[in-house]
Enzyme design. Structure first.
Site, mmCIF file in Angstrom:
data_model
loop_
_atom_site.group_PDB
_atom_site.id
_atom_site.type_symbol
_atom_site.label_atom_id
_atom_site.label_comp_id
_atom_site.label_asym_id
_atom_site.label_seq_id
_atom_site.Cartn_x
_atom_site.Cartn_y
_atom_site.Cartn_z
ATOM 1 N N GLY A 171 3.750 87.646 -46.049
ATOM 2 C CA GLY A 171 4.964 87.760 -46.849
ATOM 3 C C GLY A 171 4.652 88.388 -48.196
ATOM 4 N N GLY A 172 5.473 88.045 -49.184
ATOM 5 C CA GLY A 172 5.300 88.602 -50.520
ATOM 6 C C GLY A 172 3.976 88.222 -51.149
ATOM 7 N N GLY A 406 -7.581 125.211 -55.770
ATOM 8 C CA GLY A 406 -7.082 124.145 -56.637
ATOM 9 C C GLY A 406 -8.041 122.968 -56.667
ATOM 10 C CB ALA A 407 -10.221 121.499 -54.089
HETATM 11 C C1 HXC Z 1 3.928 74.327 -46.222
HETATM 12 C C2 HXC Z 1 2.374 74.861 -44.647
HETATM 13 C C3 HXC Z 1 2.690 76.230 -44.792
HETATM 14 C C4 HXC Z 1 3.676 76.583 -45.730
HETATM 15 C C5 HXC Z 1 1.143 76.051 -43.315
HETATM 16 N N1 HXC Z 1 1.432 74.810 -43.716
HETATM 17 N N2 HXC Z 1 1.922 76.933 -43.949
HETATM 18 N N3 HXC Z 1 2.985 73.923 -45.357
HETATM 19 N N4 HXC Z 1 4.265 75.591 -46.423
HETATM 20 N N5 HXC Z 1 4.000 77.857 -45.957
HETATM 21 C C6 HXC Z 1 0.786 73.576 -43.291
HETATM 22 C C7 HXC Z 1 1.113 73.183 -41.867
HETATM 23 O O1 HXC Z 1 2.272 72.433 -41.823
HETATM 24 C C8 HXC Z 1 -0.118 72.362 -41.504
HETATM 25 O O2 HXC Z 1 -0.002 71.084 -42.114
HETATM 26 C C9 HXC Z 1 -1.225 73.064 -42.246
HETATM 27 O O3 HXC Z 1 -0.603 73.814 -43.283
HETATM 28 C C10 HXC Z 1 -2.006 74.018 -41.377
HETATM 29 O O4 HXC Z 1 -1.083 74.876 -40.711
HETATM 30 P P1 HXC Z 1 -1.213 75.197 -39.162
HETATM 31 O O5 HXC Z 1 0.013 75.882 -38.771
HETATM 32 O O6 HXC Z 1 -1.614 73.959 -38.431
HETATM 33 O O7 HXC Z 1 -2.458 76.176 -39.186
HETATM 34 P P2 HXC Z 1 -2.729 77.455 -38.296
HETATM 35 O O8 HXC Z 1 -2.443 77.170 -36.873
HETATM 36 O O9 HXC Z 1 -4.093 77.892 -38.670
HETATM 37 O O10 HXC Z 1 -1.671 78.546 -38.787
HETATM 38 C C11 HXC Z 1 -1.718 79.042 -40.080
HETATM 39 C C12 HXC Z 1 -0.466 79.878 -40.411
HETATM 40 C C13 HXC Z 1 0.806 79.068 -40.064
HETATM 41 C C14 HXC Z 1 -0.522 81.172 -39.583
HETATM 42 C C15 HXC Z 1 -0.544 80.248 -41.866
HETATM 43 O O11 HXC Z 1 0.691 77.785 -40.660
HETATM 44 C C16 HXC Z 1 2.031 79.703 -40.567
HETATM 45 O O12 HXC Z 1 2.534 80.640 -39.947
HETATM 46 N N6 HXC Z 1 2.527 79.210 -41.710
HETATM 47 C C17 HXC Z 1 3.765 79.729 -42.259
HETATM 48 C C18 HXC Z 1 3.528 81.079 -42.861
HETATM 49 C C19 HXC Z 1 4.752 81.588 -43.548
HETATM 50 O O13 HXC Z 1 5.665 82.098 -42.902
HETATM 51 N N7 HXC Z 1 4.780 81.389 -44.856
HETATM 52 C C20 HXC Z 1 5.833 81.855 -45.656
HETATM 53 C C21 HXC Z 1 5.555 83.342 -45.876
HETATM 54 S S1 HXC Z 1 6.723 84.053 -46.913
HETATM 55 P P3 HXC Z 1 -0.750 69.797 -41.560
HETATM 56 O O14 HXC Z 1 -0.199 68.683 -42.347
HETATM 57 O O15 HXC Z 1 -0.466 69.748 -40.117
HETATM 58 O O16 HXC Z 1 -2.195 70.024 -41.842
HETATM 59 C C22 HXC Z 1 6.068 83.810 -48.374
HETATM 60 C C23 HXC Z 1 6.929 84.290 -49.428
HETATM 61 C C24 HXC Z 1 6.129 84.633 -50.626
HETATM 62 O O17 HXC Z 1 5.035 83.308 -48.555
HETATM 63 C C25 HXC Z 1 7.062 85.312 -51.526
HETATM 64 C C26 HXC Z 1 6.455 85.908 -52.674
HETATM 65 C C27 HXC Z 1 7.404 86.868 -53.266
#
Ligand code: HXC
Length: 516
Positions: A171-172, A406-407
């Site tokens: 994401g961002g 030019g290079a």
């Molecule tokens: C809260 C989160 C989290 C999140 C993971 N966890 N991402 N908690 N917010 N964004 C937690 C899970 O609940 C889990 O908790 C632990 O972290 C490990 O995650 P798993 O899924 O078990 O790990 P894994 O299988 O290795 O997968 C990792 C992952 C997946 C690929 C990162 O967790 C995932 O897709 N997370 C969401 C990613 C996402 O879409 N984020 C938002 C992006 S947009 P427990 O308690 O079970 O240990 C963004 C906007 C930014 O970030 C904007 C800026 C402008």
């Protein structure tokens, strides 16, 4: 509470903070081939030098049961320490705590480190391993990211900012590393993308794995987002330490010096015979670089991306320099869109941080074709030209062979204020190569000749005699000297010694308008 009980309470808090997400999650982290946030810091920094800041920070969220999930430190370890005795601020996201996700307080911790780094003129290294915005916190988390992005932008050009992506970065969230100066990634365990494979499938119907979409290989070879790749966390952290050794702490400082080391004798001795007699035959410009700079000092940046230009850090008699070199082994060393962007970004980094530039030139021109023209080679090539023009650091150029069109102007020519320009006797400095030039300016003579092929050969020979050498340019003072290849190191060291304190400025302005 007795004094001892108070001490015990502190100890307990410290242990809780250091435990991260607990043994099970730490095991999962290790099983996936990754080190923990603290293990990474221990490898990155000099032994025992880390001082933590904010170990007891806790998030303030009560939604979705988060009030029952408190981990002191809130998923990011922040502080300062030393690399080879020189200070550095660092943050290291802890994936074992709520997936290293960024909450309001997690962001505040990173921002505090960045503010201190700018105030004290010390670089920041970020070790990223995070599931992105903490979903339970919503917009507060997005605001936290934006606070980080703003600081990255304000710190750009003030202190070096290095990012290692050592896990997911989606994401961002990718835009903080993207604003920093260099991105490191680890094969198989790190990935960066704006939208993941599932969204890609929904929107474009493409099926792609995380690794193929945004892994270390994709970003080091295809997108150019990543500058350095490694096989594992430890190697990545050692690369960060190495890069740090070339950089000053901030834009007001000179880069540090190391002990001088002569290049390997065999590499230095090979210089005089490196450029082939036949101008169409390639050779490896890295052999030239390694025959001239201090032994084992060349650290290539973007090694697998736009290989037609080679950039990286090296040392000359112990002093840091930035190398920019055309690579005849790839696309004959032509400048294309990717090479121009790669070169420009590197030149601007060196200029921002007082690292002198050493340019090795063997360039037949810009790459022709619709791909390049429609892709904007005009504006992208202009970036490299602009970067060299505005650079006020000491700048030297060695023309090893071709400097065409030019290079010739772009590659740090005398006219755009390079300080010392030399050519090897093998240099050819002209508007274009012999064959093309003769076909254009003598088209009629060749067509009307009794023996067109013989006429063309005769004209080519006379063009070559006139232009395929460095002496016309030397006669105009556009090159300062024509030198033997084996003299290059000695002369560069001498000239760098006298131009190292060069003072040059650009006109006062709010900021430039680099062609983007
Ligand atoms: C809260 C989160 C989290 C999140 C993971 N966890 N991402 N908690 N917010 N964004 C937690 C899970 O609940 C889990 O908790 C632990 O972290 C490990 O995650 P798993 O899924 O078990 O790990 P894994 O299988 O290795 O997968 C990792 C992952 C997946 C690929 C990162 O967790 C995932 O897709 N997370 C969401 C990613 C996402 O879409 N984020 C938002 C992006 S947009 P427990 O308690 O079970 O240990 C963004 C906007 C930014 O970030 C904007 C800026 C402008």
């Amino acid at each position: 509470m007795s004094l001892q009980e108070k001490f015990n309470a502190l100890e307990e808090m410290r242990m809780k903070s250091q435990a991260g997400g607990g043994p099970e999650r730490v095991k999962k982290q290790h099983d996936s081939g990754k080190l923990t946030a603290r293990e990474r810091i221990n490898i990155l920094l000099d032994k025992g030098s880390f001082e933590e800041i904010g170990a007891f920070v806790q998030h303030r969220s009560k939604d979705f049961g988060l009030d029952k999930q408190q981990f002191p430190g809130d998923g990011v370890v922040t502080g300062f320490g030393k690399i080879d005795g020189r200070p550095v601020y660092v943050y290291s996201q802890d994936f074992t705590v709520l997936g290293g996700s960024l909450s309001e307080t997690h962001a505040e911790k990173i921002c505090k480190i960045m503010d201190l780094a700018v105030k004290n003129g010390i670089p920041v290294i970020g070790l990223n391993d995070s599931g992105g915005a903490r979903i339970q916190e919503g917009v507060v988390s997005l605001g936290g990211y934006a606070e980080v992005f703003w600081r990255n932008s304000m710190a750009s050009g003030v202190i070096p900012q290095l990012s290692a992506v050592m896990g997911p970065c989606a994401g961002g969230a990718v835009y903080s590393p993207a604003i920093t100066d260099f991105i490191f990634m680890v094969q198989d365990t790190s990935f960066m993308f704006v939208t993941g494979p599932n969204v890609v499938k929904t929107v474009t119907h493409e099926e792609v794995s995380s690794e193929d979409l945004g892994g270390a290989s994709a970003h080091s070879t295809k997108s150019g987002v990543c500058h350095f790749t490694s096989d594992n966390d430890a190697e990545c952290l050692m690369q960060l330490r190495r890069l740090y050794s070339y950089l000053p702490l901030n834009c007001e400082e000179k880069p540090p010096s190391a002990s001088p080391a002569e290049p390997e004798t065999s590499k230095a001795e090979a210089l005089d015979s490196l450029v082939p007699d036949n101008a169409n035959k390639p050779y490896d410009i890295k052999d030239v670089i390694e025959g001239i700079v201090d032994a084992n000092s060349f650290m290539e940046v973007h090694e697998q991306y736009a290989e037609n230009i080679v950039v990286g850090f090296a040392r000359l008699d112990g002093r840091s320099v930035g190398i920019v070199a055309n690579q005849p082994l790839s696309l004959a060393g032509c400048l294309d869109i990717n090479a121009s962007i790669k070169g420009a970004r590197f030149v601007r980094f060196c200029d921002a941080f007082n690292i002198p530039l050493v340019v090795f030139e063997d360039v037949p021109g810009f790459l022709p074709g619709t791909d390049q023209e429609w892709g904007g080679i005009i504006k992208h090539g202009a970036k490299l030209l602009y970067a060299f023009c505005e650079a006020t650091v000491p700048k030297v150029t060695i023309i090893t062979r071709k400097a065409y069109g030019g290079a010739y102007d772009v590659m740090n020519s005398k006219h755009i204020r390079a300080d010392y320009n030399v050519a090897w006797p093998t240099a050819e400095i002209a508007v274009m190569g012999t064959k093309g030039a003769v076909e254009i300016i003598f088209r009629k003579e060749i067509a009307q000749a009794d023996d067109p092929a013989a006429k063309q050969a005769e004209l080519e020979a006379s063009y070559e005699e006139a232009f395929a050498n460095p002496y016309r340019a030397a006669a105009h003072g556009y090159v300062d000297e024509v030198i033997y290849p084996h003299e290059t190191r000695k002369k560069l060291i001498r000239v760098m010694e006298v131009i190292q304190h060069k003072v040059d400025t650009v006109p006062r302005k709010k900021h430039d308008n680099l062609p983007l």
